[in-house]
Write a protein that holds these residues in place. Sequence first.
Motif, PDB file in Angstrom:
ATOM      1  N   LYS A   9      -5.074  -7.488   6.341  1.00  0.00           N
ATOM      2  CA  LYS A   9      -6.283  -6.871   5.787  1.00  0.00           C
ATOM      3  C   LYS A   9      -7.351  -7.921   5.437  1.00  0.00           C
ATOM      4  CE  LYS A   9      -4.753  -2.535   5.597  1.00  0.00           C
ATOM      5  NZ  LYS A   9      -3.848  -2.458   6.747  1.00  0.00           N
TER       6      LYS A   9
ATOM      7  N   TYR B  37      -2.989   5.708   9.396  1.00  0.00           N
ATOM      8  CA  TYR B  37      -1.704   5.018   9.511  1.00  0.00           C
ATOM      9  C   TYR B  37      -0.619   5.933   8.940  1.00  0.00           C
ATOM     10  CZ  TYR B  37       1.671   1.246   9.362  1.00  0.00           C
ATOM     11  OH  TYR B  37       2.779   0.468   9.556  1.00  0.00           O
TER      12      TYR B  37
ATOM     13  N   GLY C 159       0.832  -1.203   0.000  1.00  0.00           N
ATOM     14  CA  GLY C 159       0.000   0.000   0.000  1.00  0.00           C
ATOM     15  C   GLY C 159       0.866   1.252   0.000  1.00  0.00           C
ATOM     16  N   THR C 160       1.937   1.209   0.766  1.00  0.00           N
ATOM     17  CA  THR C 160       2.836   2.369   0.850  1.00  0.00           C
ATOM     18  C   THR C 160       3.453   2.669  -0.515  1.00  0.00           C
ATOM     19  OG1 THR C 160       3.326   1.685   3.109  1.00  0.00           O
ATOM     20  CG2 THR C 160       4.821   3.296   2.110  1.00  0.00           C
TER      21      THR C 160
ATOM     22  N   SER D  56      -4.209  -1.082   0.421  1.00  0.00           N
ATOM     23  CA  SER D  56      -3.196  -2.024   0.909  1.00  0.00           C
ATOM     24  C   SER D  56      -3.773  -3.434   0.935  1.00  0.00           C
ATOM     25  CB  SER D  56      -2.779  -1.635   2.334  1.00  0.00           C
ATOM     26  OG  SER D  56      -2.104  -2.711   2.953  1.00  0.00           O
TER      27      SER D  56
ATOM     28  N   ASP E 116      -6.633   7.324   0.220  1.00  0.00           N
ATOM     29  CA  ASP E 116      -6.091   6.122   0.837  1.00  0.00           C
ATOM     30  C   ASP E 116      -7.302   5.258   1.206  1.00  0.00           C
ATOM     31  OD1 ASP E 116      -5.022   4.138   2.383  1.00  0.00           O
ATOM     32  OD2 ASP E 116      -3.569   5.428   3.377  1.00  0.00           O
TER      33      ASP E 116
ATOM     34  N   SER F 160      -7.164   2.020   1.983  1.00  0.00           N
ATOM     35  CA  SER F 160      -6.606   0.775   2.532  1.00  0.00           C
ATOM     36  C   SER F 160      -7.552  -0.003   3.428  1.00  0.00           C
ATOM     37  CB  SER F 160      -5.323   1.081   3.304  1.00  0.00           C
ATOM     38  OG  SER F 160      -4.341   1.498   2.398  1.00  0.00           O
ATOM     39  N   HIS F 161      -8.509   0.679   4.049  1.00  0.00           N
ATOM     40  CA  HIS F 161      -9.420  -0.032   4.966  1.00  0.00           C
ATOM     41  C   HIS F 161     -10.769  -0.344   4.317  1.00  0.00           C
ATOM     42  CE1 HIS F 161      -7.225   2.327   8.387  1.00  0.00           C
ATOM     43  NE2 HIS F 161      -6.462   1.409   7.824  1.00  0.00           N
TER      44      HIS F 161
END
Length: 357
Positions: free
Chosen positions: A181, A81, A57-58, A176, A152, A154-155
Amino acid sequence: MTYVTKVYYPDREKFKSYIDKIYDSGWLTNNGPLVQELEKRLEEYLGVKNLLCVASGTVGLELAYRTLGMSGEVITTPFSYVSTTSAIAATGYTPVFADIDIETFNIDPKNIEKTINEKTCAIAPCHVFGNACEIDEIDEIAKKHDLKVVYDTSHAFDVKYKGEHILNYGDISVISFHATKIFHTIEGGAIVIKDDELYEKAKIIRNHGSDGPDSVAMLGINGKMNEVEAAMGLCMLDEEEQIQSDRKKSQDFYAKELKDYVTFQKHNEDATKSLTYFPIVFRSHEEMDQVRAALREHDIAARQYFYPSLDTIPFVEKREPMVNSRDLAERILVIPMHSGVEPTVANIIKETLNRIR
Ligand SMILES: Cc1ncc(COP(=O)(O)O)c(C=O)c1O
């Protein structure tokens, strides 16, 4: 110990059969057939186009900023994060914070508008704990000030906003696929890019800036996902329904049984409700700390996500303190929500809250 997250292992035999395929093909990385298959299946499953799998993800966030190729300030959330901010700084932009709404935990559009100046080039919100941001308002602000939006996401693998997968919003959305996850590829992630030309550019940057066997077209990075990671993703996709229904049981229990003791995140009604995390908010830091310690005695590891507030970390410019983000970071706990949460664990959490609150 029951942790906040638990790595899900899909069917072992299926995963082994993919590993056999990798041995047979002799193709372990560099945009192999399994990465291409996963990209195609994810585009279909999520209903998105221009999706690229990446190493994490980064790396996906860094790829987003490199692909936009701008400079200046990026307005982001202090409550996320660390990668949401570090990717901005690592690619030569200046992260600037706009405080969150204390109820939704997401960046507050009113604060975005106040923070815009002549150096601002983009807005970088995060759908925190999978709760959709005020997407329409953010979109309007971006249009009015001619800014790019990088979400973002990611979640929010399991979230739709107004009937469409949430990755469809913003100029670029990044997700991510880390092992913890709800959908994972061990390490990994993906980036979804609205503009076709930028999508082609991102493919080149992901591959060291190389646009052919003997040609380097621009400054790039190694952003590639490998075949073993893609194999894990292909197995996970087949079991997503089961993974999500296991989590739903804990979510339903917590929503019903804990509501008298703590405050929940205010959910965006235009979006579906994510099953990624279950955050609970206390009246004070002391109360949170007491509950965390009591749960530890029962081998339950609740975590203070996200702490510290990102406006306090070392590599960002110190401007006005982000009061809501700092306050929330002190009073929040995320409790375990996954297939390993036995009813006894959920009941201990309820009893602990009942005793201390
Ligand atoms: C909101 C958010 N953004 C970015 C990341 C970074 O993703 P990765 O660990 O895949 O680099 C995470 C990680 O877990 C995250 O929660």
